[in-house]
Design an enzyme around this catalytic site. Structure first.
Site, PDB file in Angstrom:
ATOM      1  N   ASP A  53       0.831  -1.200   0.000  1.00 59.15           N
ATOM      2  CA  ASP A  53       0.000   0.000   0.000  1.00 59.15           C
ATOM      3  C   ASP A  53       0.873   1.260   0.000  1.00 59.15           C
ATOM      4  O   ASP A  53       1.833   1.351   0.766  1.00 59.15           O
ATOM      5  CB  ASP A  53      -0.867  -0.028   1.272  1.00 59.15           C
ATOM      6  CG  ASP A  53      -1.958   1.020   1.270  1.00 59.15           C
ATOM      7  OD1 ASP A  53      -2.811   0.975   0.380  1.00 59.15           O
ATOM      8  OD2 ASP A  53      -1.952   1.885   2.166  1.00 59.15           O
ATOM      9  N   GLU A  72      14.486 -15.297   1.550  1.00 62.74           N
ATOM     10  CA  GLU A  72      14.710 -16.363   2.535  1.00 62.74           C
ATOM     11  C   GLU A  72      13.710 -17.498   2.323  1.00 62.74           C
ATOM     12  O   GLU A  72      13.917 -18.620   2.755  1.00 62.74           O
ATOM     13  CB  GLU A  72      14.497 -15.830   3.971  1.00 62.74           C
ATOM     14  CG  GLU A  72      15.543 -14.833   4.433  1.00 62.74           C
ATOM     15  CD  GLU A  72      15.101 -14.096   5.718  1.00 62.74           C
ATOM     16  OE1 GLU A  72      14.144 -14.543   6.389  1.00 62.74           O
ATOM     17  OE2 GLU A  72      15.714 -13.044   6.017  1.00 62.74           O
TER      18      GLU A  72
HETATM   19  C1  GLC Z   1      -4.158   3.017  -0.736  1.00 62.84           C
HETATM   20  C2  GLC Z   1      -5.395   2.157  -0.660  1.00 62.84           C
HETATM   21  C3  GLC Z   1      -6.548   3.023  -0.258  1.00 62.84           C
HETATM   22  C4  GLC Z   1      -6.255   3.611   1.100  1.00 62.84           C
HETATM   23  C5  GLC Z   1      -4.925   4.358   1.107  1.00 62.84           C
HETATM   24  C6  GLC Z   1      -4.456   4.630   2.501  1.00 62.84           C
HETATM   25  O1  GLC Z   1      -4.217   3.943  -1.734  1.00 62.84           O
HETATM   26  O2  GLC Z   1      -5.588   1.492  -1.865  1.00 62.84           O
HETATM   27  O3  GLC Z   1      -7.751   2.313  -0.257  1.00 62.84           O
HETATM   28  O4  GLC Z   1      -7.283   4.488   1.464  1.00 62.84           O
HETATM   29  O5  GLC Z   1      -3.904   3.624   0.498  1.00 62.84           O
HETATM   30  O6  GLC Z   1      -4.018   3.444   3.106  1.00 62.84           O
END
Ligand code: GLC
Ligand code: CA
Length: 555
Positions: A210, A267
């Site tokens: 993310d 790993e």
């Molecule tokens: C990313 C995710 C989104 C979220 C953001 C904060 O873009 O896909 O859904 O709100 O990160 O974590």
């Protein structure tokens, strides 16, 4: 197949994104759960996907639908238990599907024990050094804005009630419930190395990272060029997460972090992967994320963002192949996910206005029929491209965006943080319809966490299963053929074509997409093996006629 293609299974995989909260609810509390995913594994196997990517399922106050993580090594009790996760992995593997999970390293939840410890420990403590706290008596420490609207800084004092916290702030690039980690702190590195080992030990095959372009901030935290309230001031740039020269995005230091993680994955063997959510520009910067010793692949957001325009798509394809080719990484393709308007609705407009902010009841409404026709043609085209393809739950049913969600039902923090100006992302996250005539269309008998529109039954999986001409059966056929013909590991060359029609060849299959509202004839020989919309072959088998917004594979 070569050894590399066997180990690096993701290079040609079709990966299905499960958004657990909205997938299937087995205990009837209105919230999807892990047993719901387990129950539907036969459906996913039958669809023909190679892997699942499951959006966050960790304990979380759900202020950003689980992207606010309170514990990185457990399961949200609403979703199930670690034992459910183990069963899910085991049963997915037994059906030859891999499991990718979602790691959220830029920020935690304010309910993560580290943040709670930091609040309790007070200013200048080692506990606070894991996050980004700053002292600033004259308002926020700098001009950064939250991606969801408003300032990226919140005051500490309202959280602790302590005098010593007067004039202290913490940074959150997203919601105020999502404090940013300080990645210059070695403890943060350790936390995530342990995270990876925990889930790799439990059989996870990969991780979707993310906000991979976040994490590292320019020292001194200098002002950016956008300022707060990027949405409401109308300066919200064209992409969901704008990066160009932002002091908190796409800093060179992120690459050291990926190298560190790659070593942890190594790993466990060469078949574990990392996929980056990195909204960076230009594409040459994006290619840096997938160098040999970093991530395995990254989402092709340039492709996702392309308007319904043949020239534009052609350029993106060429550029993606060039940039990824230069670093030896596979190209990926994607049209929908949980952060953008579903492509069956995005393409349902004749104008080219950006729908990035979501669609609400007060906005111009998409043409559902047009949108679905184009979406089906676009997906048919995409699934024949060599590389890996991501599909988002519900697109195989042709689901449109729910564009009529009432203000009171909105959950995306963007809606509240922009004072209701921006509808946000709820419309693509509506619980799935499984049975046309069951309560809540078979999602579960409890009232779903987001309301479903009254026409949802038309898209129900059971109805589409029984209809040979349905979107669902089209996806099944496309995925089966893609596998049989080896298109994922195939080659690629453009075949010269008409204005508004794209034609390419991959492993002896000719693929054509007509973006226009007119019928076109294309010179190509063979039989139609897959068609979306109107496609016919002349009697001599040398001329393909494509209706408006239609696509075909010819072999
Ligand atoms: C990313 C995710 C989104 C979220 C953001 C904060 O873009 O896909 O859904 O709100 O990160 O974590
Ligand atoms: Ca449930």
């Amino acid at each position: 197949m070569q050894r590399k293609d066997l180990d690096q299974w993701w290079r040609s995989a079709v990966i299905y994104q499960v958004y657990p909260r909205s997938f299937a609810d087995t205990n009837n509390d209105g919230i999807g759960d892990l047993p719901g995913i387990i129950e539907r594994l036969p459906y996913l196997e039958n669809l023909g996907v190679d892997a699942l990517w499951i959006s966050p399922f960790y304990p979380s106050p759900q202020c950003d639908a689980g992207y606010d993580v309170a514990d990185y090594t457990d399961i949200n009790p609403e979703y199930g238990t670690l034992a459910d996760f183990d069963r899910l992995v085991e049963q997915a593997h037994a059906r030859s599907m891999r499991v990718i999970i979602d790691v959220v390293p830029n920020h935690s939840s304010i309910k993560h024990p580290w943040f709670e410890d930091a609040l309790a420990a007070g200013p200048n403590s080692p506990e606070r050094a894991r996050y980004i706290f700053r002292h600033s008596p004259d308002g926020p420490p700098n001009n950064w804005g939250s991606m969801f609207g408003g300032s990226a800084w919140s005051k500490v004092r309202p959280l602790t009630g302590k005098d010593e916290d007067e004039d202290w702030w913490y940074l959150h690039l997203f919601d105020s419930s999502q404090p940013d980690f300080d990645w210059s702190n070695p403890e943060v590195h350790e936390l995530f190395k342990n995270y990876f080992r925990f889930w790799l030990d439990r059989g996870a095959d990969g991780f979707r990272v993310d906000v991979a372009h976040g994490m590292v901030k320019v020292p001194g935290l200098p002002d950016d060029t956008v300022g707060p309230d990027r949405w409401t001031k109308g300066v919200r740039p064209e992409s969901y997460l704008e990066t160009r020269t932002m002091p908190y995005f796409d800093q060179d230091g992120v690459h050291d972090i990926f190298r560190e993680w790659r070593q942890v994955l190594n790993e466990y063997g060469p078949d574990r992967m990392l996929v980056a959510e990195a909204w960076v520009e230009p594409p040459s910067r994006g290619a840096l994320y997938v160098r040999e010793d970093e991530m395995s692949q990254s989402f092709n957001f340039d492709y996702l963002k392309s308007p319904w325009d043949a020239n534009h798509i052609r350029k993106v394809i060429d550029q993606s192949r060039r940039e990824m080719g230069a670093v030896g990484a596979p190209v990926t393709w994607v049209l929908s996910n949980h952060d953008v308007v579903r492509h069956a609705s995005r393409y349902g407009y004749r104008d080219t206005i950006n729908r990035e902010a979501g669609i609400g009841p007060r906005d111009p409404q998409p043409d559902r029929e047009l949108g679905l026709a184009r979406a089906l043609a676009a997906t048919t085209f995409m699934l024949a491209l060599p590389g890996s393809a991501y599909i988002y739950q519900g697109e195989e049913l042709g689901l449109p965006e729910h564009t009529q969600i009432a203000d009171a039902d909105r959950q995306d923090p963007t809606f509240a943080r922009t004072g209701g100006k921006i509808p946000g992302r709820d419309g693509c996250r509506v619980p799935l319809p499984w049975h046309a005539t069951a309560p809540n269309y078979g999602f579960g008998t409890g009232s779903p966490w987001l309301p479903q529109p009254d026409y949802w039954g038309n898209y129900a999986a059971d109805r589409e299963d029984a209809d040979p001409t349905s979107t669902l059966n089209h996806y099944r056929k496309a995925l089966k053929l893609r596998r049989e013909l080896g298109l994922g590991t195939g080659d690629f060359r453009w075949v010269d074509s008409l204005e508004g029609v794209l034609v390419f060849e991959n492993k002896g299959v000719t693929v054509a997409l007509n973006f226009t509202d007119q019928e076109w004839a294309v010179q190509v020989s063979g039989n139609i093996v897959l068609a979306a919309g109107k496609a016919t072959m002349g009697a001599q088998l040398t001329q393909l006629t494509l209706g408006p917004n239609s696509a075909a594979w010819v072999k």
